[in-house]
Structures are given as C-alpha cells and as structure tokens.
Design a protein around this motif. Structure first.
Motif, mmCIF file in Angstrom:
data_model
loop_
_atom_site.group_PDB
_atom_site.id
_atom_site.type_symbol
_atom_site.label_atom_id
_atom_site.label_comp_id
_atom_site.label_asym_id
_atom_site.label_seq_id
_atom_site.Cartn_x
_atom_site.Cartn_y
_atom_site.Cartn_z
ATOM 1 N N PRO A 49 5.755 14.146 -22.385
ATOM 2 C CA PRO A 49 4.776 15.236 -22.407
ATOM 3 C C PRO A 49 4.147 15.381 -23.800
ATOM 4 C CG PRO A 49 6.892 15.959 -21.504
ATOM 5 C CD PRO A 49 7.123 14.636 -22.161
ATOM 6 N N VAL A 50 2.842 15.444 -23.842
ATOM 7 C CA VAL A 50 2.104 15.718 -25.073
ATOM 8 C C VAL A 50 1.212 16.923 -24.787
ATOM 9 C CG1 VAL A 50 0.455 14.853 -26.769
ATOM 10 C CG2 VAL A 50 2.141 13.286 -25.764
ATOM 11 N N ARG A 51 1.449 18.015 -25.520
ATOM 12 C CA ARG A 51 0.751 19.281 -25.275
ATOM 13 C C ARG A 51 0.841 19.667 -23.788
ATOM 14 N NH1 ARG A 51 -2.358 16.900 -29.264
ATOM 15 N NH2 ARG A 51 -3.781 15.913 -27.765
ATOM 16 N N ASN A 52 2.088 19.556 -23.275
ATOM 17 C CA ASN A 52 2.419 19.982 -21.901
ATOM 18 C C ASN A 52 1.782 19.126 -20.806
ATOM 19 O OD1 ASN A 52 4.052 22.187 -22.710
ATOM 20 N ND2 ASN A 52 2.213 23.425 -23.062
ATOM 21 N N ARG A 53 1.279 17.942 -21.163
ATOM 22 C CA ARG A 53 0.740 17.030 -20.153
ATOM 23 C C ARG A 53 1.408 15.670 -20.307
ATOM 24 N NH1 ARG A 53 -4.122 18.608 -17.787
ATOM 25 N NH2 ARG A 53 -4.615 16.428 -17.348
ATOM 26 N N TRP A 54 1.845 15.106 -19.178
ATOM 27 C CA TRP A 54 2.441 13.781 -19.231
ATOM 28 C C TRP A 54 1.409 12.776 -19.730
ATOM 29 C CZ3 TRP A 54 7.339 12.449 -19.163
ATOM 30 C CH2 TRP A 54 8.274 13.303 -18.583
ATOM 31 N N ALA A 99 2.158 24.675 -12.549
ATOM 32 C CA ALA A 99 3.516 24.103 -12.528
ATOM 33 C C ALA A 99 3.761 23.188 -11.332
ATOM 34 C CB ALA A 99 4.552 25.235 -12.518
ATOM 35 N N LEU A 100 2.734 22.942 -10.528
ATOM 36 C CA LEU A 100 2.939 22.190 -9.285
ATOM 37 C C LEU A 100 2.675 20.701 -9.445
ATOM 38 C CD1 LEU A 100 1.292 24.495 -6.588
ATOM 39 C CD2 LEU A 100 3.702 24.336 -7.226
ATOM 40 N N GLU A 101 3.384 19.914 -8.606
ATOM 41 C CA GLU A 101 3.066 18.504 -8.448
ATOM 42 C C GLU A 101 1.792 18.387 -7.606
ATOM 43 O OE1 GLU A 101 4.586 16.042 -9.834
ATOM 44 O OE2 GLU A 101 6.353 17.075 -10.602
ATOM 45 N N GLU A 102 1.135 17.222 -7.666
ATOM 46 C CA GLU A 102 -0.121 17.045 -6.933
ATOM 47 C C GLU A 102 0.069 17.237 -5.428
ATOM 48 O OE1 GLU A 102 -3.363 16.761 -7.722
ATOM 49 O OE2 GLU A 102 -2.637 17.251 -9.738
ATOM 50 N N TYR A 103 1.171 16.729 -4.878
ATOM 51 C CA TYR A 103 1.363 16.857 -3.439
ATOM 52 C C TYR A 103 1.603 18.319 -3.054
ATOM 53 C CZ TYR A 103 6.377 16.689 -4.603
ATOM 54 O OH TYR A 103 7.621 16.921 -5.146
ATOM 55 N N GLU A 104 2.177 19.125 -3.967
ATOM 56 C CA GLU A 104 2.360 20.550 -3.699
ATOM 57 C C GLU A 104 1.011 21.274 -3.717
ATOM 58 O OE1 GLU A 104 6.840 21.235 -5.499
ATOM 59 O OE2 GLU A 104 5.146 21.073 -6.884
ATOM 60 N N LYS A 105 0.151 20.870 -4.641
ATOM 61 C CA LYS A 105 -1.209 21.419 -4.655
ATOM 62 C C LYS A 105 -1.941 21.052 -3.363
ATOM 63 C CE LYS A 105 -1.684 21.149 -9.700
ATOM 64 N NZ LYS A 105 -2.404 20.502 -10.829
ATOM 65 N N ASP A 106 -1.762 19.790 -2.932
ATOM 66 C CA ASP A 106 -2.401 19.361 -1.683
ATOM 67 C C ASP A 106 -1.915 20.195 -0.506
ATOM 68 O OD1 ASP A 106 -3.869 17.410 -2.961
ATOM 69 O OD2 ASP A 106 -2.481 15.780 -2.469
ATOM 70 N N LEU A 107 -0.625 20.510 -0.513
ATOM 71 C CA LEU A 107 -0.055 21.320 0.563
ATOM 72 C C LEU A 107 -0.744 22.689 0.626
ATOM 73 C CD1 LEU A 107 3.761 21.762 1.233
ATOM 74 C CD2 LEU A 107 2.188 23.680 1.392
ATOM 75 N N ILE A 108 -0.871 23.364 -0.519
ATOM 76 C CA ILE A 108 -1.492 24.697 -0.524
ATOM 77 C C ILE A 108 -2.978 24.598 -0.198
ATOM 78 C CG2 ILE A 108 -1.944 26.766 -1.891
ATOM 79 C CD1 ILE A 108 0.581 26.186 -3.476
ATOM 80 N N ARG A 109 -3.626 23.535 -0.681
ATOM 81 C CA ARG A 109 -5.037 23.338 -0.313
ATOM 82 C C ARG A 109 -5.175 23.191 1.214
ATOM 83 N NH1 ARG A 109 -5.085 19.043 -4.553
ATOM 84 N NH2 ARG A 109 -5.700 20.025 -6.514
ATOM 85 N N GLY A 110 -4.199 22.521 1.826
ATOM 86 C CA GLY A 110 -4.207 22.388 3.281
ATOM 87 C C GLY A 110 -4.112 23.743 3.968
ATOM 88 N N LYS A 141 -5.213 31.349 -1.627
ATOM 89 C CA LYS A 141 -5.975 31.157 -2.868
ATOM 90 C C LYS A 141 -5.232 31.752 -4.056
ATOM 91 C CE LYS A 141 -10.615 30.890 -0.844
ATOM 92 N NZ LYS A 141 -11.970 31.507 -0.783
ATOM 93 N N LYS A 142 -4.672 32.932 -3.873
ATOM 94 C CA LYS A 142 -3.912 33.557 -4.957
ATOM 95 C C LYS A 142 -2.632 32.772 -5.237
ATOM 96 C CE LYS A 142 -2.128 37.953 -6.659
ATOM 97 N NZ LYS A 142 -1.958 39.412 -6.401
ATOM 98 N N LEU A 143 -2.007 32.271 -4.170
ATOM 99 C CA LEU A 143 -0.807 31.447 -4.344
ATOM 100 C C LEU A 143 -1.125 30.219 -5.189
ATOM 101 C CD1 LEU A 143 2.217 31.034 -3.370
ATOM 102 C CD2 LEU A 143 1.263 29.543 -1.605
ATOM 103 N N TYR A 144 -2.261 29.599 -4.880
ATOM 104 C CA TYR A 144 -2.674 28.401 -5.621
ATOM 105 C C TYR A 144 -2.924 28.738 -7.092
ATOM 106 C CZ TYR A 144 -5.055 24.032 -6.700
ATOM 107 O OH TYR A 144 -5.401 22.822 -7.258
ATOM 108 N N ARG A 145 -3.669 29.799 -7.345
ATOM 109 C CA ARG A 145 -3.968 30.191 -8.731
ATOM 110 C C ARG A 145 -2.690 30.509 -9.500
ATOM 111 N NH1 ARG A 145 -7.881 33.510 -6.285
ATOM 112 N NH2 ARG A 145 -6.624 35.366 -6.797
#
Length: 389
Positions: free
Chosen positions: A91-96, A217-228, A208-212
């Motif tokens: 992680p560099v400045r909190n980003r892999w 802190a979410l993985e991409e697949y978790e973001k995809d889940l909420i977007r779904g 939408k609020k859950l996503y925001r």
C-alpha cells in the motif's frame, strides 16, 4: 493477556512456510508461483494480484489460507497461457501499488515469483504441511511452568485437531453465520450478516447510501454486488456476484464451527479436560489425559454424519446434541444453493501431532520454537493449549 499479544507482537514473530506437495518441473501446464507476504491475508493478496495482472481470481490455485499478521510463504498455480514474472505490491498512500521491493516482515505487502511448472492446479489441502517458527514474548515464570506441563501432554497424546480462527474470518458476530441465512433462503439476511454481522444498521435497503458508506473499504466484487442491488437485482442474484471461493468460505466456516463443537462435546464426555477461551466467546476443550489413546489417535470425526455415521456411541451422541442445539435439518445436507453444494460430509482426524518440535532460543522473557503440522492443522490451536490452559 490475549494469545496474540504473546505470539504476534510483530509479523516476524509468526513465520509460516508451506511444505509443498507439488515439486516444480521444467515444463508443465501451470506456472508454480511462490507467494511471500507479511501483514496481509492470502485472499487479499490474491485479489490484488488478480487486479493488477488481469489473471481471473478463479484461475489462481492455492492450497490454503495463511495468517494475515505473520510472515508467510506459500505456493500458487496459474495456467501457462498467462504471462507471469516476479512482482511485488504494497500500500502506498492507502492504495495498493506495484513496487520493486517489499521489506517482508517490516512492511505490509507481498511478492510473487515463478519457481517452475506443474501439470495440475493447486487446490485446498494440496500441501504436505506447514512449518512454523514462532516467538513467544512475555514468557514469565508462571507461563513457562504451564508451557512445559502442557507440552508433556502434547508429546504423549498430541492435541485436538480443532479448526483455528483463520477459518472463521467471515463470522462478524458470535454465532452469526452467513450460511445459516442462505440455508433458510434468506439472502437479504445473508448479505446483511456479511457486511455488518448482528450490528444494527438504520439505512439497510438504501443501497446508494450503503455504497457511499462502505465503498472506500470494499473489494471490487463487493462494490459490484451493491451496484447490482442498486440496479434492482434480488438479494439472491446479487449474492451470486461474490466469487465462488468467497461463497464457499461461508460453508467452511459453519461446518468447521459444528465440527469443533462435536469434538469439544466428545472430549468433555470422555476425558479429564480444561476449557480454553477461543474467538467470539466460544470455547475449546483440551484433554489432559487419555486412557484409550491408541483408539483416539485413529478416530475420525465426520462433518455432518449423514454419510459417515460413526460407530462410537459417545461421538454419535455428541453430533446429535450439537446439531439439535443449532437447529440443523437433514434436508440441508448436500443442498445446492447459491451455485454451490453445502453441508457435505467427510472425515477429519480428531488428533494431530506436531513434528520436529524444537526450542530454538530461550531467555527469561522470550522463547522461540519451531514445529511442523500436517495440512489442515492449526498452530494457534496448539498454542492456545500450551499457553492458555
């Protein structure tokens, strides 16, 4: 003092080296890769590797999950049609970020490098065992006495082969297993448990609020889940967005908990024992003396008992008692749900012996030990007995 304050003060206090089952060859259908990491979980390292290399997560084979707060070495496989070379990430400045070097043990991060080829992919359990080198801190007199007393029990009788805490990473609240919701068809409850455990959330359903709230802190697949969910997918269809290896972890967590309870009940019914604190306010019971060790050493405990019904009447009663306590229904066994078959039966040895146990260093305040355990056995389960019983 909690166990991890004594054995995991620093990542280099807990060193794990996989003893591989597959030997690297000069040619093969799969690359064999060595993954060395510190202060990062196996699954997170694989997700980062997949994201940067574009190798699908399902194509990366691995034999087991290694501790997060530790220095660990393990092996991976990927098909030869993917190009692989040595890469490092931290992680560099909190980003892999991909980097040229990671100071393993001092920094959070990992490196992956090819070591040869094999002709089949690695799967869970595909290893001979794991070698551990562990530093125990604050090793005061009373702890030393306990350690040597309990070590004598282990040398005579081994120790109960409970599943360790790594198996329960998906359990956010005590006894709140995602799989229990799935088995009842409650996928909304399963998702809520996955993200929050039993914590109350007043905006559940406001996707939408859950996503925001969770997105950083979410993985991409978790973001995809909420977007779904935001697009109107049902909770069941959104749940299937989770990678299959993540979904299977929910099954492993619940079955492992039940198996631990079977063994605990069995030990308490037969032998002098001591109860030791475990995670989530659960307990593990360790025998102190065994009168029928030749029998116990060979005993195998089933995961459900519906295919492997034990002849041992005490074990049968223990399994029935636990399944009744947690409301287990026979129609759940081998049930296909959410794209996976769950609550399958199998056998696991009740007892395990550490091999090549040695004390490497010893002072008034510190001890360093090394030992090897077979595949599927947990060092933290052994250490809970040696240090806490």
């Amino acid at each position: 003092m909690k166990l991890y304050n004594k054995i995991k003060r620093k990542p280099e206090d807990f060193i794990v080296e996989e003893v591989p089952l597959l030997e690297p060859q000069e040619k093969g259908k799969f690359h064999l890769l060595k993954l060395v990491k510190s202060n990062v979980s196996t699954l997170e390292a694989l997700r980062v590797l997949s994201r940067f290399t574009k190798i699908p997560l399902k194509e990366i084979g691995f034999a087991g999950l290694k501790d997060k707060f530790a220095v660990t070495t393990q092996y991976l496989t990927v098909p030869v049609n993917y190009s692989v070379e040595k890469v490092c990430f931290k992680p560099v400045r909190n980003r892999w970020t991909e980097v040229s070097h990671v100071e393993i043990g001092k920094e959070m991060g990992f490196c992956v490098e090819p070591v040869g080829y094999v002709n089949r992919p690695l799967g869970l359990g595909d290893l001979k065992g794991n070698k551990f080198t562990i530093t125990i801190r604050e090793f005061e007199k009373s702890l030393r006495e306990r350690f040597y007393r309990n070590l004598e029990v282990v040398r005579n009788y081994g120790f109960p082969n409970y599943f360790g805490e790594q198996r329960f990473g998906s359990v956010k609240s005590r006894d709140d297993f995602v799989l229990r919701y799935i088995l009842k068809g409650d996928f909304d409850g399963a998702l809520r448990s996955y993200f929050f455990g039993k914590s109350s959330v007043d905006f559940w359903g406001d996707w939408k609020k859950l996503y925001r709230t969770l997105a950083p802190a979410l993985e991409e697949y978790e973001k995809d889940l909420i977007r779904g969910l935001m697009r109107g997918l049902s909770p069941e269809k959104a749940f299937r967005i989770l990678p299959k290896n993540v979904r299977l972890m929910f099954n492993f967590a619940f079955q492992s908990f039940l198996w631990n309870e079977y063994l605990r009940e069995y030990i308490e019914a037969k032998y002098p024992f001591v109860r030791v604190p475990f995670i989530n306010n659960w307990k593990l019971s360790y025998y102190l003396e065994v009168s029928d060790f030749d029998y116990l050493r060979e005993l195998e405990v089933p995961y459900t008992g519906h295919k492997h019904l034990p002849e041992d009447k005490i074990l049968r009663r223990a399994i029935h008692k636990v399944q009744e306590r947690y409301g287990i229904k026979r129609e759940w066994f081998d049930k296909e749900v959410a794209g996976m078959v769950v609550m399958t039966d199998g056998l696991r040895k009740a007892v395990v012996f550490p091999e090549n146990f040695k004390i490497l260093e010893k002072t008034k305040r510190r001890m360093k030990i090394t030992f090897t355990l077979p595949s599927g056995a947990y060092a933290t389960v052994l250490l809970r007995f040696l240090l806490k019983a």
